[in-house]
Design a protein around this motif. Structure first.
Motif, PDB file in Angstrom:
ATOM      1  N   CYS A   1       0.947  -1.340  -0.122  1.00 41.49           N
ATOM      2  CA  CYS A   1       0.061  -0.065  -0.034  1.00 41.49           C
ATOM      3  C   CYS A   1       0.836   1.055   0.071  1.00 41.49           C
ATOM      4  O   CYS A   1       0.248   2.423  -0.435  1.00 41.49           O
ATOM      5  CB  CYS A   1      -1.049  -0.087   1.313  1.00 41.49           C
TER       6      CYS A   1
ATOM      7  N   ARG B   1       2.247   2.590   2.617  1.00 40.04           N
ATOM      8  CA  ARG B   1       2.317   3.331   4.118  1.00 40.04           C
ATOM      9  C   ARG B   1       3.175   2.872   4.544  1.00 40.04           C
ATOM     10  O   ARG B   1       3.779   1.600   4.617  1.00 40.04           O
ATOM     11  CB  ARG B   1       0.769   2.863   4.794  1.00 40.04           C
TER      12      ARG B   1
ATOM     13  N   CYS C   1       3.322  -0.343   7.631  1.00 36.09           N
ATOM     14  CA  CYS C   1       1.827  -0.980   7.580  1.00 36.09           C
ATOM     15  C   CYS C   1       2.203  -2.406   7.988  1.00 36.09           C
ATOM     16  O   CYS C   1       3.180  -3.240   7.272  1.00 36.09           O
ATOM     17  CB  CYS C   1       1.574  -0.775   6.400  1.00 36.09           C
TER      18      CYS C   1
ATOM     19  N   CYS D   1       1.937  -5.092   5.256  1.00 43.94           N
ATOM     20  CA  CYS D   1       3.141  -4.979   4.264  1.00 43.94           C
ATOM     21  C   CYS D   1       4.413  -5.556   4.926  1.00 43.94           C
ATOM     22  O   CYS D   1       5.033  -6.282   4.129  1.00 43.94           O
ATOM     23  CB  CYS D   1       3.186  -3.596   3.681  1.00 43.94           C
TER      24      CYS D   1
ATOM     25  N   HIS E   1      -1.790  -6.287   0.287  1.00 40.34           N
ATOM     26  CA  HIS E   1      -3.100  -5.964   0.218  1.00 40.34           C
ATOM     27  C   HIS E   1      -3.846  -6.595  -1.098  1.00 40.34           C
ATOM     28  O   HIS E   1      -3.100  -6.405  -1.864  1.00 40.34           O
ATOM     29  CB  HIS E   1      -3.317  -4.568   0.572  1.00 40.34           C
TER      30      HIS E   1
END
Ligand SMILES: [Zn+2]
Length: 115
Positions: free
Chosen positions: A37, A39, A42, A45, A51
């Motif tokens: 993602c 971020r 995360c 991740c 995701h």
């Protein structure tokens, strides 16, 4: 059903009626893939799980594209992709029928000239 007396106009009418319910139609493939993602920190991740999301893939003039498709829009996009395939199939079917219809028109015009 293919009639042997089909004219170019008949073919256009057939295509229009067959295609009438096929909108919206798009070309591409919808796939479900795993990606990061972006971020920072995360947990998904960092764990490598990442995701899952739907992406519409395609190619235009040699260039690939990939567009993220939010989950709630997947059914609509899937339907449009199916319509695109059906429409493409119709256009392929139309090829030989159109050429045959054009030849038929030419033959009858030649006959009229002779008479
Ligand atoms: Zn993430």
């Amino acid at each position: 059903m293919i009639r042997t007396t089909e004219s170019p106009t008949d073919l256009v009418r057939w295509l229009e009626s067959e295609a009438a319910d096929l909108w919206p139609a798009i070309l591409g493939s919808l796939s479900f893939r795993r990606s990061p993602c972006g971020r920072e920190n995360c947990p998904a991740c960092l764990s490598g799980e990442q995701h899952w999301s739907h992406v519409l893939y395609g190619r235009h003039k040699g260039r690939r594209f990939a567009v993220y498709v939010p989950e709630d829009l997947v059914p609509q996009v899937r339907r449009a992709v199916e319509n695109g395939r059906t429409l493409q199939d119709l256009l392929v079917q139309a090829g030989p029928r159109y050429v045959r219809a054009l030849k038929r028109v030419r033959v009858s015009a030649l006959k009229r000239k002779k008479n």
